[in-house]
Design a protein around this motif. Sequence first.
Motif, PDB file in Angstrom:
ATOM      1  N   ILE A 180     127.928  41.887 -12.283  1.00  0.00           N
ATOM      2  CA  ILE A 180     127.621  40.461 -12.352  1.00  0.00           C
ATOM      3  C   ILE A 180     126.338  40.165 -11.566  1.00  0.00           C
ATOM      4  O   ILE A 180     125.464  39.411 -12.035  1.00  0.00           O
ATOM      5  CB  ILE A 180     128.795  39.624 -11.805  1.00  0.00           C
ATOM      6  CG1 ILE A 180     129.963  39.633 -12.794  1.00  0.00           C
ATOM      7  CG2 ILE A 180     128.367  38.185 -11.517  1.00  0.00           C
ATOM      8  CD1 ILE A 180     129.681  38.932 -14.102  1.00  0.00           C
ATOM      9  N   LYS A 181     126.219  40.742 -10.386  1.00  0.00           N
ATOM     10  CA  LYS A 181     125.028  40.514  -9.564  1.00  0.00           C
ATOM     11  C   LYS A 181     123.773  41.044 -10.255  1.00  0.00           C
ATOM     12  O   LYS A 181     122.703  40.428 -10.200  1.00  0.00           O
ATOM     13  CB  LYS A 181     125.199  41.174  -8.192  1.00  0.00           C
ATOM     14  CG  LYS A 181     126.217  40.462  -7.300  1.00  0.00           C
ATOM     15  CD  LYS A 181     126.397  41.172  -5.965  1.00  0.00           C
ATOM     16  CE  LYS A 181     127.415  40.439  -5.095  1.00  0.00           C
ATOM     17  NZ  LYS A 181     127.655  41.144  -3.816  1.00  0.00           N
ATOM     18  N   ARG A 189     117.783  35.463 -13.318  1.00  0.00           N
ATOM     19  CA  ARG A 189     116.990  34.740 -12.311  1.00  0.00           C
ATOM     20  C   ARG A 189     115.522  35.142 -12.413  1.00  0.00           C
ATOM     21  O   ARG A 189     114.636  34.302 -12.243  1.00  0.00           O
ATOM     22  CB  ARG A 189     117.511  35.054 -10.904  1.00  0.00           C
ATOM     23  CG  ARG A 189     118.789  34.332 -10.538  1.00  0.00           C
ATOM     24  CD  ARG A 189     119.062  34.397  -9.043  1.00  0.00           C
ATOM     25  NE  ARG A 189     120.391  33.862  -8.744  1.00  0.00           N
ATOM     26  CZ  ARG A 189     121.455  34.602  -8.486  1.00  0.00           C
ATOM     27  NH1 ARG A 189     121.345  35.932  -8.478  1.00  0.00           N
ATOM     28  NH2 ARG A 189     122.617  34.044  -8.222  1.00  0.00           N
ATOM     29  N   GLU A 190     115.277  36.415 -12.693  1.00  0.00           N
ATOM     30  CA  GLU A 190     113.907  36.903 -12.839  1.00  0.00           C
ATOM     31  C   GLU A 190     113.211  36.202 -13.999  1.00  0.00           C
ATOM     32  O   GLU A 190     112.010  35.915 -13.944  1.00  0.00           O
ATOM     33  CB  GLU A 190     113.914  38.421 -13.068  1.00  0.00           C
ATOM     34  CG  GLU A 190     112.546  39.064 -13.135  1.00  0.00           C
ATOM     35  CD  GLU A 190     111.803  39.077 -11.814  1.00  0.00           C
ATOM     36  OE1 GLU A 190     110.557  39.168 -11.838  1.00  0.00           O
ATOM     37  OE2 GLU A 190     112.470  38.996 -10.758  1.00  0.00           O
ATOM     38  N   CYS A 233     121.260  30.794 -11.641  1.00  0.00           N
ATOM     39  CA  CYS A 233     122.512  31.518 -11.841  1.00  0.00           C
ATOM     40  C   CYS A 233     123.409  31.307 -10.624  1.00  0.00           C
ATOM     41  O   CYS A 233     122.951  31.467  -9.482  1.00  0.00           O
ATOM     42  CB  CYS A 233     122.259  33.015 -12.025  1.00  0.00           C
ATOM     43  SG  CYS A 233     121.216  33.432 -13.439  1.00  0.00           S
ATOM     44  N   ILE A 234     124.682  30.989 -10.874  1.00  0.00           N
ATOM     45  CA  ILE A 234     125.635  30.753  -9.787  1.00  0.00           C
ATOM     46  C   ILE A 234     126.926  31.494 -10.097  1.00  0.00           C
ATOM     47  O   ILE A 234     127.477  31.369 -11.192  1.00  0.00           O
ATOM     48  CB  ILE A 234     125.941  29.243  -9.622  1.00  0.00           C
ATOM     49  CG1 ILE A 234     124.650  28.439  -9.432  1.00  0.00           C
ATOM     50  CG2 ILE A 234     126.878  29.020  -8.432  1.00  0.00           C
ATOM     51  CD1 ILE A 234     124.868  26.929  -9.431  1.00  0.00           C
ATOM     52  N   GLY A 235     127.407  32.269  -9.124  1.00  0.00           N
ATOM     53  CA  GLY A 235     128.713  32.902  -9.252  1.00  0.00           C
ATOM     54  C   GLY A 235     129.778  31.930  -8.785  1.00  0.00           C
ATOM     55  O   GLY A 235     129.687  31.387  -7.685  1.00  0.00           O
ATOM     56  N   ILE A 236     130.776  31.685  -9.640  1.00  0.00           N
ATOM     57  CA  ILE A 236     131.786  30.682  -9.303  1.00  0.00           C
ATOM     58  C   ILE A 236     133.195  31.193  -9.608  1.00  0.00           C
ATOM     59  O   ILE A 236     133.368  32.198 -10.321  1.00  0.00           O
ATOM     60  CB  ILE A 236     131.574  29.366 -10.082  1.00  0.00           C
ATOM     61  CG1 ILE A 236     131.855  29.577 -11.577  1.00  0.00           C
ATOM     62  CG2 ILE A 236     130.181  28.795  -9.861  1.00  0.00           C
ATOM     63  CD1 ILE A 236     132.025  28.306 -12.364  1.00  0.00           C
ATOM     64  N   VAL A 247     119.164  25.049 -18.988  1.00  0.00           N
ATOM     65  CA  VAL A 247     120.450  25.751 -18.912  1.00  0.00           C
ATOM     66  C   VAL A 247     120.638  26.361 -17.525  1.00  0.00           C
ATOM     67  O   VAL A 247     119.710  26.936 -16.946  1.00  0.00           O
ATOM     68  CB  VAL A 247     120.542  26.874 -19.969  1.00  0.00           C
ATOM     69  CG1 VAL A 247     121.887  27.599 -19.859  1.00  0.00           C
ATOM     70  CG2 VAL A 247     120.379  26.312 -21.377  1.00  0.00           C
ATOM     71  N   VAL A 248     121.858  26.217 -16.998  1.00  0.00           N
ATOM     72  CA  VAL A 248     122.283  26.889 -15.769  1.00  0.00           C
ATOM     73  C   VAL A 248     123.374  27.873 -16.155  1.00  0.00           C
ATOM     74  O   VAL A 248     124.306  27.513 -16.886  1.00  0.00           O
ATOM     75  CB  VAL A 248     122.820  25.882 -14.726  1.00  0.00           C
ATOM     76  CG1 VAL A 248     123.364  26.612 -13.503  1.00  0.00           C
ATOM     77  CG2 VAL A 248     121.728  24.893 -14.329  1.00  0.00           C
ATOM     78  N   LEU A 249     123.273  29.120 -15.694  1.00  0.00           N
ATOM     79  CA  LEU A 249     124.268  30.139 -16.009  1.00  0.00           C
ATOM     80  C   LEU A 249     125.310  30.209 -14.900  1.00  0.00           C
ATOM     81  O   LEU A 249     124.971  30.418 -13.734  1.00  0.00           O
ATOM     82  CB  LEU A 249     123.597  31.506 -16.188  1.00  0.00           C
ATOM     83  CG  LEU A 249     122.518  31.591 -17.278  1.00  0.00           C
ATOM     84  CD1 LEU A 249     121.960  33.002 -17.355  1.00  0.00           C
ATOM     85  CD2 LEU A 249     123.061  31.163 -18.625  1.00  0.00           C
TER      86      LEU A 249
END
Length: 317
Positions: free
Chosen positions: A142-143, A150-151, A156-159, A124-126
Amino acid sequence: MIGTVYKSTGSWYTVKNDSGTFFECRIKGKFRIQGIKSTNPIAVGDIVEFDVEKLGDDTVGIIHEIKDRKNYIIRKSVNLSKQTHIIAANLDQVFLLITLNNPTTYTIFIDRFLATAEAYEVPVVLLFNKIDAYDDEELGEIKFLAALYREVGYTCIGISAKTGKNVDKVKELMTETTSMFAGHSGAGKSTLVNALEPNLKLKTAEISEQHLQGQHTTTFAEMYDMDFSGRIIDTPGIKGFGIVDMEKEEIGDYFPEFFALKGDCKFNNCLHIDEPKCAVKEALENEEVAWSRYKSYVQMVSGEDENYRVDIHDTKK
């Protein structure tokens, strides 16, 4: 013939064979998959064997065998709680779209989805969507949440599906793969597919102002071929995510950070709740494990309804 299921409406299946031809197919007689009591015996992404028959002036495919799945995403059926629904099969990865608000994605939903994906061996990618719509405080939340996951080990990618922010990163991950988009209605799945492949022109809808919820624009799961040699499965919005066939003793194994500590617990069958000398609870007290993740875990073990929620805004407590 051998083909891949691209769309399932429950009674008809759109199947693409190896030469690229699409056939409308039905199931022959009673068709059941051994060991799976599902509302849908065949799911998008399944590899099936079928024959072609003439029905008047039409050519119809008859599916008579399903090939072994490498994995699948499954959840409790919405209307029939004792039955299950397979969302998609044979996936290289799933992109879970998360929004801070409009609509809110609660951490219990994220964690249930991730645990199920771990159980059925689906990466899974968030994707934290709509980052163009957040103020500085919301971006900070969000960060924080992205850093938390990520930990644990998740990408994780902000889009922004709307502005195209970091859509290229998603496209890069999708190249030469079969991927699925999942998330609540209104989280931006169809908008993101359109940003990746504008020619598809999938239907999208605005958020309901009255209820701050998304409008269902995808009725059935459906797979699309992308111009950049990837395939995407767009799915209907998921309101809740009921876990399936998990014994409470194994749920902790599907939380990677808990599983990594399991060997340090005093008891081999430690549930990480009331047992003494529990490595997970010690890590929790030392703030090495996120409280939101632990709350989700306890809720899943106790079998509480998903409506008891931990808000994204609660993750720092």
